[in-house]
Motif scaffolding. Sequence first.
Motif, PDB file in Angstrom:
ATOM      1  N   THR A   1       0.833  -1.193   0.000  1.00 37.38           N
ATOM      2  CA  THR A   1       0.000   0.000   0.000  1.00 37.38           C
ATOM      3  C   THR A   1       0.874   1.251   0.000  1.00 37.38           C
ATOM      4  O   THR A   1       2.013   1.229   0.459  1.00 37.38           O
ATOM      5  N   PRO A   2       0.365   2.383  -0.500  1.00 36.90           N
ATOM      6  CA  PRO A   2       1.131   3.632  -0.468  1.00 36.90           C
ATOM      7  C   PRO A   2       1.485   4.024   0.961  1.00 36.90           C
ATOM      8  O   PRO A   2       0.753   3.726   1.905  1.00 36.90           O
ATOM      9  N   LYS A   3       2.609   4.691   1.109  1.00 32.64           N
ATOM     10  CA  LYS A   3       3.048   5.133   2.435  1.00 32.64           C
ATOM     11  C   LYS A   3       2.311   6.413   2.794  1.00 32.64           C
ATOM     12  O   LYS A   3       2.446   7.434   2.117  1.00 32.64           O
ATOM     13  N   ARG A   4       1.518   6.367   3.843  1.00 30.73           N
ATOM     14  CA  ARG A   4       0.743   7.524   4.301  1.00 30.73           C
ATOM     15  C   ARG A   4       1.400   8.098   5.554  1.00 30.73           C
ATOM     16  O   ARG A   4       1.651   7.370   6.515  1.00 30.73           O
ATOM     17  N   ILE A   5       1.661   9.402   5.532  1.00 33.98           N
ATOM     18  CA  ILE A   5       2.363  10.061   6.620  1.00 33.98           C
ATOM     19  C   ILE A   5       1.450  11.141   7.210  1.00 33.98           C
ATOM     20  O   ILE A   5       1.365  12.256   6.687  1.00 33.98           O
ATOM     21  N   PRO A   6       0.701  10.845   8.277  1.00 36.66           N
ATOM     22  CA  PRO A   6      -0.124  11.888   8.902  1.00 36.66           C
ATOM     23  C   PRO A   6       0.759  12.972   9.504  1.00 36.66           C
ATOM     24  O   PRO A   6       1.781  12.664  10.122  1.00 36.66           O
ATOM     25  N   PHE A   7       0.382  14.236   9.312  1.00 37.72           N
ATOM     26  CA  PHE A   7       1.199  15.289   9.909  1.00 37.72           C
ATOM     27  C   PHE A   7       0.438  16.166  10.900  1.00 37.72           C
ATOM     28  O   PHE A   7       1.052  16.945  11.625  1.00 37.72           O
ATOM     29  N   ALA A   8      -0.881  16.054  10.989  1.00 40.06           N
ATOM     30  CA  ALA A   8      -1.618  16.826  11.998  1.00 40.06           C
ATOM     31  C   ALA A   8      -3.018  16.253  12.166  1.00 40.06           C
ATOM     32  O   ALA A   8      -3.638  15.799  11.197  1.00 40.06           O
ATOM     33  N   LYS A   9      -3.499  16.273  13.428  1.00 38.45           N
ATOM     34  CA  LYS A   9      -4.881  15.911  13.725  1.00 38.45           C
ATOM     35  C   LYS A   9      -5.622  17.151  14.212  1.00 38.45           C
ATOM     36  O   LYS A   9      -5.098  17.907  15.033  1.00 38.45           O
ATOM     37  N   LEU A  10      -6.826  17.347  13.712  1.00 40.23           N
ATOM     38  CA  LEU A  10      -7.658  18.474  14.110  1.00 40.23           C
ATOM     39  C   LEU A  10      -8.964  17.939  14.683  1.00 40.23           C
ATOM     40  O   LEU A  10      -9.522  16.952  14.187  1.00 40.23           O
ATOM     41  N   HIS A  11      -9.451  18.612  15.735  1.00 44.52           N
ATOM     42  CA  HIS A  11     -10.725  18.202  16.344  1.00 44.52           C
ATOM     43  C   HIS A  11     -11.513  19.435  16.736  1.00 44.52           C
ATOM     44  O   HIS A  11     -10.960  20.429  17.213  1.00 44.52           O
ATOM     45  N   SER A  12     -12.812  19.357  16.543  1.00 48.08           N
ATOM     46  CA  SER A  12     -13.713  20.416  16.992  1.00 48.08           C
ATOM     47  C   SER A  12     -15.051  19.784  17.356  1.00 48.08           C
ATOM     48  O   SER A  12     -15.471  18.803  16.735  1.00 48.08           O
ATOM     49  N   ALA A  13     -15.692  20.332  18.372  1.00 48.73           N
ATOM     50  CA  ALA A  13     -17.022  19.860  18.787  1.00 48.73           C
ATOM     51  C   ALA A  13     -17.961  21.061  18.842  1.00 48.73           C
ATOM     52  O   ALA A  13     -18.384  21.487  19.924  1.00 48.73           O
ATOM     53  N   PRO A  14     -18.285  21.638  17.674  1.00 48.07           N
ATOM     54  CA  PRO A  14     -19.156  22.810  17.681  1.00 48.07           C
ATOM     55  C   PRO A  14     -20.568  22.457  18.146  1.00 48.07           C
ATOM     56  O   PRO A  14     -21.064  21.357  17.884  1.00 48.07           O
ATOM     57  N   VAL A  15     -21.186  23.381  18.853  1.00 49.88           N
ATOM     58  CA  VAL A  15     -22.567  23.217  19.286  1.00 49.88           C
ATOM     59  C   VAL A  15     -23.438  24.066  18.367  1.00 49.88           C
ATOM     60  O   VAL A  15     -23.248  25.280  18.256  1.00 49.88           O
ATOM     61  N   ILE A  16     -24.364  23.418  17.681  1.00 53.26           N
ATOM     62  CA  ILE A  16     -25.319  24.172  16.870  1.00 53.26           C
ATOM     63  C   ILE A  16     -26.658  24.180  17.593  1.00 53.26           C
ATOM     64  O   ILE A  16     -27.080  23.176  18.167  1.00 53.26           O
ATOM     65  N   GLN A  17     -27.271  25.339  17.602  1.00 57.04           N
ATOM     66  CA  GLN A  17     -28.536  25.513  18.312  1.00 57.04           C
ATOM     67  C   GLN A  17     -29.670  25.283  17.333  1.00 57.04           C
ATOM     68  O   GLN A  17     -29.866  26.055  16.394  1.00 57.04           O
ATOM     69  N   VAL A  18     -30.403  24.202  17.523  1.00 54.09           N
ATOM     70  CA  VAL A  18     -31.556  23.879  16.681  1.00 54.09           C
ATOM     71  C   VAL A  18     -32.798  24.213  17.494  1.00 54.09           C
ATOM     72  O   VAL A  18     -33.269  23.407  18.293  1.00 54.09           O
ATOM     73  N   GLY A  19     -33.318  25.426  17.318  1.00 54.63           N
ATOM     74  CA  GLY A  19     -34.383  25.885  18.193  1.00 54.63           C
ATOM     75  C   GLY A  19     -33.881  25.864  19.626  1.00 54.63           C
ATOM     76  O   GLY A  19     -32.825  26.411  19.932  1.00 54.63           O
TER      77      GLY A  19
END
Length: 472
Positions: free
Chosen positions: A291-309
């Motif tokens: 398989t191709p060599k995959r090199i992760p260079f950064a992880k991003l995370h967000s937990a936005p709160v959306i107001q549904v009513g």
Amino acid sequence: MRTLARRLLLPGLTTLALTATGCSSTPHTGAADAAAPATLAPAGDGTSQQLDVAAAPQGTPTPAAVARADGKGKTEQSSLKVASYDQASGRAVIAKAPQGPAPKPTKSASPSSSPSPTADKPVAVGDVIASAPAPGAPNGLLAKVTEVVGKTDSGTEVKTASTTLAAVLNDDKADGKVPVDPSTVTVEPLMKGVTFSWAKGPGVKFGPQSAKLPLGNLRLDVNAAVDTAPDAPASAGASVSGFVQLAPQVEFSYDGGASGGSGPRGATLGMSGEWSSQWKLQGRAAASTGTPKRIPFAKLHSAPVIQVGPVPVVVNLDLTCYVQVEADGRVTLDVQQDVKGDFKVGGSYALGKGWTPISESHVKSTPVTATVAATGKVKGALGAEASVGLYGAVGVSADFAPYLRGEADAKASASSDGKTSLSGAWALYGGFDLSGNLHLQLSLFGTPLFERKIPLGSLNREWALASGHAER
């Protein structure tokens, strides 16, 4: 996240000049497949209302929403909060929230979505609680009270069980797109040479590149070495440099007009946004086996709160940005490409038809310059694995990877404006791959479970950048 979708090669686009490309996919996945649902009719009981969908205000606690077991009235904003939660046991402590300024009414505000005398009532068995992130519940909490254990110094301890959005959104409707605030994104660099920038609000800039960023965008820059072929000279050391810039947004819709309490008539969850990247791959990369060599260079995370009513809906977004190199260890190259475009991934549900994947991308390449030497093949990509879900459960996963591919049997220098200096046959290609899956956790909407992951439908689009042949 690793995508499991089968690759489906679409017809390639071959031109001697760079062109804009775009495609979308609605794959065949069995009984759950259907075309995108038509506009849904209003609920027949006349009680349905259209709820606003917007980002929850930052800097102040987001009120919990409670659907009362007695069934009187609609789901309402409550004066209660989740003081703590234990995921292993499902026990939560519910307390009185600190009193702050009264929320501003929205255009869809109604008595059912405004605080009422019942907002101060203690929780009871059968109540459903929707909460923003809380201690022990970093991705929020959506749960039904199954037992009131008793009073504690911190509040009322209760036992809870999982439930669905249908229990709090009932027969209401909602539809909207909410941009992700880049200031809420946490970044974990996975290698040296990674920097993060973002821009928010007039005159407020952060990061080394933020002065150049459009508002609401985030950017990752990378400049790192990759494995070099063992027999390569020092001058052919392999490296990758460039950036990924994007402005993600959450797409959410819900139509609760189903009769008989059988769940919603329709729902949508997805992620979309604009994307731009520029990268340069140099040197002689080491051979990749299997398989191709995959090199992760950064992880991003967000937990936005959306107001549904009145309901705080917590959306969890995760992205892993990576460099991927597939080479035979023989080609020395110097290639650079700029890519701009957009993407949209997600799922759409319609009563009686099930979940239908959404998978779209439109990409445009700007001119490249490239040098390919020796005989062999190489492919380099700068992409992102992404997932989007609700309350910590993954609903949609996707992998988007613009790439460059080159092959040569001698030495060739070329630019996309047509100027070449070459000996032997050579070819350069640009393209992108997009694949992913819908996951069982989309049942959080209150829709029926499906028995397996539903592939989004893999997209592959490739176009020729330049090619030629010459005899000495």
